[in-house]
Design a protein around this motif. Structure first.
Motif, PDB file in Angstrom:
ATOM      1  N   GLN A   4       2.188 -18.759   1.362  1.00 36.58           N
ATOM      2  CA  GLN A   4       1.960 -17.267   1.168  1.00 36.58           C
ATOM      3  C   GLN A   4       2.348 -16.802   2.372  1.00 36.58           C
ATOM      4  O   GLN A   4       1.900 -16.884   3.322  1.00 36.58           O
ATOM      5  CB  GLN A   4       0.307 -17.212   0.869  1.00 36.58           C
ATOM      6  CG  GLN A   4      -0.128 -17.752  -0.555  1.00 36.58           C
ATOM      7  CD  GLN A   4      -1.578 -17.516  -0.627  1.00 36.58           C
ATOM      8  OE1 GLN A   4      -2.434 -17.267   0.116  1.00 36.58           O
ATOM      9  NE2 GLN A   4      -2.064 -17.853  -1.937  1.00 36.58           N
ATOM     10  N   GLU A   6       2.522 -13.870   5.014  1.00 35.61           N
ATOM     11  CA  GLU A   6       1.457 -12.844   5.368  1.00 35.61           C
ATOM     12  C   GLU A   6       2.319 -11.797   5.670  1.00 35.61           C
ATOM     13  O   GLU A   6       3.508 -11.473   6.234  1.00 35.61           O
ATOM     14  CB  GLU A   6       0.645 -13.314   6.392  1.00 35.61           C
ATOM     15  CG  GLU A   6      -0.260 -14.769   6.425  1.00 35.61           C
ATOM     16  CD  GLU A   6      -0.913 -14.452   5.343  1.00 35.61           C
ATOM     17  OE1 GLU A   6      -1.451 -13.579   5.083  1.00 35.61           O
ATOM     18  OE2 GLU A   6      -1.393 -15.749   4.911  1.00 35.61           O
ATOM     19  N   THR A   8       2.128  -7.070   6.298  1.00 37.62           N
ATOM     20  CA  THR A   8       1.500  -6.092   7.176  1.00 37.62           C
ATOM     21  C   THR A   8       2.012  -4.725   6.782  1.00 37.62           C
ATOM     22  O   THR A   8       2.485  -4.560   5.643  1.00 37.62           O
ATOM     23  CB  THR A   8       1.789  -6.197   8.819  1.00 37.62           C
ATOM     24  OG1 THR A   8       3.234  -5.924   9.001  1.00 37.62           O
ATOM     25  CG2 THR A   8       1.704  -7.467   9.132  1.00 37.62           C
ATOM     26  N   TYR A 281      -0.709 -13.152  -5.002  1.00 39.60           N
ATOM     27  CA  TYR A 281       0.679 -13.517  -4.395  1.00 39.60           C
ATOM     28  C   TYR A 281       1.497 -13.895  -5.494  1.00 39.60           C
ATOM     29  O   TYR A 281       2.645 -13.596  -5.168  1.00 39.60           O
ATOM     30  CB  TYR A 281       0.425 -14.601  -3.461  1.00 39.60           C
ATOM     31  CG  TYR A 281      -0.114 -14.219  -2.179  1.00 39.60           C
ATOM     32  CD1 TYR A 281       0.907 -13.818  -1.082  1.00 39.60           C
ATOM     33  CD2 TYR A 281      -1.336 -14.080  -1.649  1.00 39.60           C
ATOM     34  CE1 TYR A 281       0.349 -13.475   0.227  1.00 39.60           C
ATOM     35  CE2 TYR A 281      -1.846 -13.857  -0.494  1.00 39.60           C
ATOM     36  CZ  TYR A 281      -0.941 -13.425   0.273  1.00 39.60           C
ATOM     37  OH  TYR A 281      -1.366 -13.189   1.883  1.00 39.60           O
ATOM     38  N   THR A 290      -1.435  -7.403   2.808  1.00 37.38           N
ATOM     39  CA  THR A 290      -2.085  -7.719   4.145  1.00 37.38           C
ATOM     40  C   THR A 290      -3.388  -8.108   3.886  1.00 37.38           C
ATOM     41  O   THR A 290      -4.073  -7.396   3.041  1.00 37.38           O
ATOM     42  CB  THR A 290      -2.057  -6.314   4.875  1.00 37.38           C
ATOM     43  OG1 THR A 290      -0.642  -5.729   4.971  1.00 37.38           O
ATOM     44  CG2 THR A 290      -2.910  -6.423   6.197  1.00 37.38           C
ATOM     45  N   LYS A 291      -3.892  -9.092   4.475  1.00 39.15           N
ATOM     46  CA  LYS A 291      -5.273  -9.643   4.204  1.00 39.15           C
ATOM     47  C   LYS A 291      -6.192  -9.391   5.490  1.00 39.15           C
ATOM     48  O   LYS A 291      -5.589  -9.553   6.684  1.00 39.15           O
ATOM     49  CB  LYS A 291      -5.090 -11.302   4.071  1.00 39.15           C
ATOM     50  CG  LYS A 291      -4.483 -11.345   2.740  1.00 39.15           C
ATOM     51  CD  LYS A 291      -4.994 -13.106   2.494  1.00 39.15           C
ATOM     52  CE  LYS A 291      -4.122 -13.895   3.502  1.00 39.15           C
ATOM     53  NZ  LYS A 291      -4.316 -15.425   3.286  1.00 39.15           N
ATOM     54  N   HIS A 311      -5.474  -5.989  12.690  1.00 35.93           N
ATOM     55  CA  HIS A 311      -5.210  -6.759  11.697  1.00 35.93           C
ATOM     56  C   HIS A 311      -4.213  -6.296  10.517  1.00 35.93           C
ATOM     57  O   HIS A 311      -3.956  -6.882   9.631  1.00 35.93           O
ATOM     58  CB  HIS A 311      -6.538  -7.084  10.782  1.00 35.93           C
ATOM     59  CG  HIS A 311      -7.521  -7.747  11.744  1.00 35.93           C
ATOM     60  ND1 HIS A 311      -6.936  -8.711  12.662  1.00 35.93           N
ATOM     61  CD2 HIS A 311      -8.748  -7.642  12.182  1.00 35.93           C
ATOM     62  CE1 HIS A 311      -8.192  -9.170  13.463  1.00 35.93           C
ATOM     63  NE2 HIS A 311      -9.212  -8.438  13.049  1.00 35.93           N
ATOM     64  N   PRO A 315      -1.016 -10.512  11.052  1.00 41.47           N
ATOM     65  CA  PRO A 315      -1.627 -11.142  10.236  1.00 41.47           C
ATOM     66  C   PRO A 315      -3.041 -11.897  11.056  1.00 41.47           C
ATOM     67  O   PRO A 315      -2.547 -12.461  12.185  1.00 41.47           O
ATOM     68  CB  PRO A 315      -0.703 -12.332   9.667  1.00 41.47           C
ATOM     69  CG  PRO A 315       0.809 -11.598   9.723  1.00 41.47           C
ATOM     70  CD  PRO A 315       0.616 -10.535  11.331  1.00 41.47           C
ATOM     71  N   GLN A 317      -5.215 -14.462  12.171  1.00 42.16           N
ATOM     72  CA  GLN A 317      -5.313 -15.808  12.202  1.00 42.16           C
ATOM     73  C   GLN A 317      -6.861 -16.247  12.428  1.00 42.16           C
ATOM     74  O   GLN A 317      -7.625 -16.107  13.305  1.00 42.16           O
ATOM     75  CB  GLN A 317      -4.747 -16.331  13.531  1.00 42.16           C
ATOM     76  CG  GLN A 317      -3.286 -16.064  13.561  1.00 42.16           C
ATOM     77  CD  GLN A 317      -2.713 -17.089  12.671  1.00 42.16           C
ATOM     78  OE1 GLN A 317      -3.157 -18.417  12.422  1.00 42.16           O
ATOM     79  NE2 GLN A 317      -1.537 -16.818  12.001  1.00 42.16           N
TER      80      GLN A 317
END
Length: 356
Positions: A4, A6, A8, A281, A290-291, A311, A315, A317
């Motif tokens: 997946q 990541e 932003t 996804y 964006t997670k 964030h 991404p 962490q």
């Protein structure tokens, strides 16, 4: 999870031509927090930013811990970020002058479903356009409200058509009535239709900008749960139908495996979330996703919003990942040291062999 990619919101910040940013999604997923942070990030790269809350249950004041009204107010700690809270259902009554004309238009508007809100939105857009902000962020109410905003130009058009049909049907009766009550020509049907036409012009002009991907984008906020996934899909489909650009999704309240989670409840939630994250996804593989992590406390106040904003551009962490990276870096460093020693040993052996 490994495959997946990541994403932003960096692409939104870098798009200098953007004039309008809509932040939408299901209720309770953190739209106000996300739109507030987006406006803060935009304020760092743009000359002036306005964030408008069109949700009747206003939360901007809570997010920034500062009172906002229908008048743009400078956000504390900024020189170029302004915020305002409007209620599209009643706003034109407050914004218009208090003369009989506005009152009469308001009464007439109430008789045509949806036109009341359309007129309010037109008044608000007219006001906003005269202020000349570099970019305007809309913190919208839940999905249905966002979609209603996008339908307003057609609602106004239908309302005008209905008014015209009434004009043709009743001839000069309306004008006679206004004169009979001593209102004069200023309150005739032509004057009222003229006012509505003026609003229609404003909203159509803005609507053209809304359909221009260089000027407008919509950011969908959601959480990794079934109802939110369903609502996001509905919103994306409707935005596409209205020709509104959207290529950013923010998934909020994600539970990351920061450390060895012992709680059975948390483990179950993480497993459930992962199922929906995989679906997000898969469905939106060409979107910037964006997670954001689930936090133990609410994000309120400028400092907390600024702290959480990292964030959005880098991404997140998880702690477990950071520890793993550190361990691998230490291992690589150790192996490099061993390799260097081995190379030195090899050189010594070669030199000794050469002498012999």
């Amino acid at each position: 999870m490994a495959d997946q990619v990541e994403g932003t919101v960096q692409n939104v910040l870098e798009q200098e031509s953007l004039k309008w940013v809509f932040v939408g999604g299901k209720g309770g997923v953190g739209k106000t927090t996300c739109s507030s942070i987006l406006s803060i990030l935009l304020a760092s790269v743009r000359s002036s930013v306005l964030i408008i809350s069109t949700d009747p249950a206003h939360n901007l004041s809570d997010a920034f811990q500062q009172r906002f009204t229908k008048t743009p107010t400078l956000v504390n700690g900024f020189s170029n970020l302004y915020a305002m809270e409007v209620d599209p259902a009643v706003e034109h009554e407050d914004m218009g002058s208090s003369d009989g004309m506005d009152s009469l238009v308001s009464e007439l508007a109430g008789a045509i479903p949806g036109i009341d809100e359309a007129m309010s939105f037109a008044e608000m857009l007219k006001l906003v356009q005269t202020m000349d902000y570099s970019v305007i962020v809309f913190d919208t109410a839940p999905t249905d409200h966002t979609l209603r905003l996008l339908q307003l130009p057609s609602v106004l058009e239908k309302g005008l058509a209905k008014m015209m049909s009434l004009k043709n049907k009743f001839g000069g009766l309306f004008n006679q009535m206004t004169r009979m009550f001593g209102m004069g020509d200023d309150f005739g049907e032509d004057a009222i239709l003229g006012k509505l036409e003026g609003m229609k012009d404003v909203i159509e002009q803005v609507n053209k900008q809304f359909k221009d991907p260089d000027m407008t984008t919509s950011v969908c906020v959601c959480i990794p749960e079934f109802l939110s996934l369903y609502e996001t899909e509905r919103l994306v489909q409707e935005l596409t139908k209205f020709e509104i650009d959207t290529h950013n999704i923010i998934i909020n309240q994600v539970i990351f495996d920061d450390e060895d989670v012992e709680s059975k409840l948390l483990k179950a939630r993480m497993k459930m979330q992962q199922k929906y994250l995989d679906q997000f996804y898969m469905l939106y593989d060409d979107f910037n996703i964006t997670k954001l992590p689930l936090l133990p406390e609410e994000v309120t106040g400028v400092e907390a919003l600024k702290a959480f904003s990292r964030h959005f551009t880098t991404p997140y962490q998880p702690l477990a990942s950071r520890d793993q990276v550190e361990r691998l870096e230490q291992r690589v460093s150790g192996l490099q040291h061993q390799l260097k020693e081995a190379e030195e040993e090899l050189e010594r052996v070669k030199r000794g062999k050469h002498r012999a």
